[in-house]
Design a protein around this motif. Structure first.
Motif, mmCIF file in Angstrom:
data_model
loop_
_atom_site.group_PDB
_atom_site.id
_atom_site.type_symbol
_atom_site.label_atom_id
_atom_site.label_comp_id
_atom_site.label_asym_id
_atom_site.label_seq_id
_atom_site.Cartn_x
_atom_site.Cartn_y
_atom_site.Cartn_z
ATOM 1 N N UNK A 244 -10.528 0.561 -9.022
ATOM 2 C CA UNK A 244 -10.987 1.921 -9.305
ATOM 3 C C UNK A 244 -11.888 2.445 -8.194
ATOM 4 N N UNK A 245 -12.553 1.541 -7.473
ATOM 5 C CA UNK A 245 -13.449 1.967 -6.400
ATOM 6 C C UNK A 245 -12.685 2.648 -5.267
ATOM 7 N N UNK A 246 -11.394 2.333 -5.131
ATOM 8 C CA UNK A 246 -10.606 2.932 -4.049
ATOM 9 C C UNK A 246 -9.909 4.224 -4.471
ATOM 10 N N UNK A 247 -9.982 4.565 -5.760
ATOM 11 C CA UNK A 247 -9.323 5.783 -6.245
ATOM 12 C C UNK A 247 -9.812 7.051 -5.543
ATOM 13 N N UNK A 248 -11.144 7.257 -5.387
ATOM 14 C CA UNK A 248 -11.599 8.503 -4.747
ATOM 15 C C UNK A 248 -11.055 8.674 -3.328
ATOM 16 N N UNK A 249 -11.001 7.584 -2.564
ATOM 17 C CA UNK A 249 -10.476 7.673 -1.205
ATOM 18 C C UNK A 249 -9.013 8.097 -1.230
ATOM 19 N N UNK B 195 -3.709 5.537 4.093
ATOM 20 C CA UNK B 195 -4.326 4.679 3.070
ATOM 21 C C UNK B 195 -4.273 3.216 3.503
ATOM 22 N N UNK B 196 -3.211 2.834 4.223
ATOM 23 C CA UNK B 196 -3.141 1.458 4.732
ATOM 24 C C UNK B 196 -4.238 1.223 5.766
ATOM 25 N N UNK B 197 -4.429 2.200 6.668
ATOM 26 C CA UNK B 197 -5.479 2.077 7.689
ATOM 27 C C UNK B 197 -6.862 2.008 7.051
ATOM 28 N N UNK B 198 -7.005 2.653 5.883
ATOM 29 C CA UNK B 198 -8.297 2.657 5.197
ATOM 30 C C UNK B 198 -8.512 1.407 4.356
ATOM 31 N N UNK B 199 -7.517 0.510 4.319
ATOM 32 C CA UNK B 199 -7.665 -0.746 3.598
ATOM 33 C C UNK B 199 -7.363 -0.676 2.117
ATOM 34 N N UNK B 200 -6.721 0.394 1.668
ATOM 35 C CA UNK B 200 -6.364 0.505 0.253
ATOM 36 C C UNK B 200 -5.214 -0.459 -0.042
#
Length: 651
Positions: free
Chosen positions: A603-608, A100-105
């Motif tokens: 909320x936009x990052x919730x699905x990821x 999740x860190x690599x994905x920018x969350x």
């Protein structure tokens, strides 16, 4: 208005269906206060001329709810520490955090949403606040704390309890009532209820205080202080696997005696509960002098202290599944252990039991072997956790002793470097024991301050609960110079005088052992076959996989309710054993994943985040399936190929 008799009767019927114990109390209850009509400002309760709501119930509750929406009360956990996880959950949690860190969350400090899976409400009042609270928090479970029945009785005429329950049931949850006027007991019940609802949803839990009382204030303080106890002792896969293997080996032979709680048994001789705290040393002369005037129950490593001082206990209590033989086997080379009856969990190491003359196995309800091999809760000790002293006290209580003396049950130390008896195993070179940090100041039994550890404080809490539950007709004397134990009278051993046991104590010991039946070969085969295990294990994992695959988003928390339903622990069968086998690993991963899911910045990052969380959960489940097949699917065959394996002695 007059009291709504129709609603009152409907509510009584609801409690009769959902909370029979409360129903029985409510049906015969005679209130000391009066319910007064709703004159437009809401109903009220009057006691000795005082209006509880001040004649403005509706306005008062509206203000409370507005304040709660603006500034809700929450219990927040510290960020999860991977070192507290087991190997299976740690690897996946660490990898999830990396991905999740690599994905920018990014994450917030506090939960983003105002919702709460569990809501704890202090105070029933007239029940006018519950429906709005449920809607505001979108809670899946409602825990109601109250210290008496006065308000609950009056609420029957004002609150539609079935409607309140329906709001919770729509989410798959239910209402839980916790009643007591003792803060210690009330806090314990609330913690236990929260744990049963869902340990992985503790972080962010909301609580609402409808009215403050000293009991509620103290209870809330205890819950906040001890919130980590909700997460204690959930079990890990490796430990559960080892305990199943041990129980299988210990019980298969048909010779073992198993504990079954006696009915109305009375033993009118004193019993010594002997722990290995540092204060035990000062009482050894008294114990030795009075060893024939009481039944001696040695708890865990205390046996070495006693034997090295010429004292042979009557019963030796063990609860651990490992590291028992490191203490017992060396002692067996120096001392004859055959006069001692071993009372132990069926999960104990088989290699450690054959030194004792007789062995009695009890079940531990929180461990996977219990529902697999037992068919009654009477085969469990009621309060065996978390230490061997808790188990020793529970055993003595249940078999009928009335007069208890506690020695070496320090639950801490006055000097952190002196944490056990100087004769104890813990001081030997190479001793295996868990280091403890003694940083919790606790009132001393004889004054002053004793410093407890997290584990020993939990143990003390459990001892207090056990004493309170079985106080009538019993006396408890605490001779230990350790932590004060509520319910046990502090008394120096030098002031105690005991009488001889009529006929000697040998006959008392034999009568105790004869109380318990043997575990037959037929009972064993009905509990376990390798094929039965495989079918149950695969079915359980498949059910959890199905939940994970069908969960579109983890943010609405419905999946938690579904998982907890699969972890239902009511039935005593292999299926429940599988829930206990896997739950610790699953809980720890989900606890960590939930902590950060609640704090995803947008909320936009919730699905990821949900997608990554789902993938790791599915991988954990399949890894657990594969491990269980390797570790547990051929236990019967192993026994057949090792006919000389140790079995329990005939008693």
């Amino acid at each position: 208005m007059s009291a709504n008799l129709d609603l009152h009767d409907q509510n009584l019927e609801f409690f009769k269906e959902r909370a029979p114990q409360l129903y029985r109390q409510l049906a015969d209850f005679e209130p000391m206060s009066q319910l007064v009509p709703d004159a437009g400002a809401g109903p009220d309760v009057v006691f000795k001329g005082q209006h509880f709501y001040g004649g403005r119930a509706n306005e008062h509750i509206k203000e409370q709810l507005e304040n709660f929406r603006y500034r809700p009360n929450r219990i927040l956990l510290m960020p999860p520490q991977p070192d507290a996880f087991d190997d299976e959950s740690k690897a996946h949690f660490n990898e999830l955090m990396k991905e999740v860190a690599d994905a920018g969350v990014e994450f917030l400090v506090r939960p983003r949403e105002a919702t709460s899976y569990t809501l704890v409400v202090f105070g029933v009042g007239l029940g006018l606040h519950f429906e709005e609270l449920i809607r505001a928090t979108e809670c899946h479970a409602l825990v109601i704390a109250e210290q008496n029945l006065e308000f609950l009785y009056h609420s029957l005429s004002c609150c539609d309890w079935r409607a309140v329950n329906d709001l919770i049931q729509d989410r798959g949850g239910e209402i839980h009532f916790c009643f007591d006027n003792d803060p210690e007991i009330l806090a314990f019940r609330i913690r236990s209820t929260i744990r049963s609802i869902s340990p992985m949803a503790v972080d962010g839990l909301k609580y609402f205080i409808h009215y403050g009382t000293p009991v509620f204030d103290r209870t809330l303080g205890l819950i906040k202080r001890d919130v980590q106890l909700v997460l204690a002792g959930l079990g890990f896969y490796y430990d559960e696997t080892l305990m199943i293997r041990n129980a299988h080996r210990n019980l298969h032979g048909g010779a073992a005696r198993v504990y079954r709680r006696p009915k109305d048994n009375h033993i009118d001789v004193p019993v010594f509960i002997l722990g290995s705290g540092p204060s035990l040393d000062a009482d050894l002369p008294f114990i030795k002098e009075n060893r024939d005037k009481a039944i001696l129950i040695s708890c865990g490593s205390t046996i070495q202290v006693l034997l090295s001082n010429g004292i042979i206990p009557d019963f030796q209590i063990e609860i651990e599944n490992i590291s028992v033989k490191e203490i017992i086997n060396p002692l067996a080379k120096k001392y004859d252990l055959s006069p001692i009856c071993l009372v132990t969990s069926a999960t104990v190491e088989p290699d450690s039991i054959h030194h004792f003359g007789r062995t009695l196995f009890f079940a531990r309800p929180s461990l996977s072997p219990f529902p697999i091999f037992s068919r009654s809760h009477d085969e469990c000790l009621l309060n065996p956790n978390p230490t061997v002293v808790n188990a020793g006290l529970s055993f003595a209580q249940e078999i009928g002793f009335k007069s208890f003396f506690l020695f070496g049950t320090d639950m801490g130390t006055r000097v952190p470097d002196l944490h056990h008896s100087k004769f104890g195993y813990q001081w030997q070179e190479g001793a295996v024991h868990t280091p403890q940090t003694f940083d919790i100041p606790t009132p001393g039994n004889f004054g002053g301050t004793v410093y407890s550890s997290h584990g020993l404080y939990w143990a003390r809490d459990s001892v207090i609960k056990a004493i309170k539950e079985r106080s009538r007709g019993r006396s408890y004397i605490n001779c230990s110079d350790g932590a004060h134990i509520e319910g046990a009278l502090a008394k120096k051993s030098r002031s105690i005088r005991l009488s001889e046991i009529a006929g000697g104590k040998t006959c008392v010991i034999e009568e105790i052992i004869d109380l318990f039946p043997r575990y037959s070969t037929e009972a064993f085969k009905a509990s376990w076959t390798d094929a039965y295990f495989l079918q149950s294990m695969n079915s359980f994992i498949d059910e959890l996989v199905n939940i994970a695959e069908k969960t579109q988003s983890f943010t609405d928390k419905t999946y938690i309710t579904q998982v907890m339903q699969k972890l239902d622990l009511q039935e005593l069968n292999m299926r429940t054993g599988m829930a206990l086998l896997f739950r610790g690993t699953i809980f720890m991963f989900l606890l960590g994943a939930e902590f950060y899911l609640n704090r995803v910045r947008t909320a936009e990052q919730d699905p990821l985040y949900s997608d990554l969380m789902r993938r790791h959960l599915l991988e954990i489940l399949e890894e657990l399936r594969a491990k269980a097949i390797v570790d547990l699917s051929e236990l019967d065959r192993e026994i057949e190929e090792s006919p000389s394996s140790p079995t329990a002695q005939s008693a």
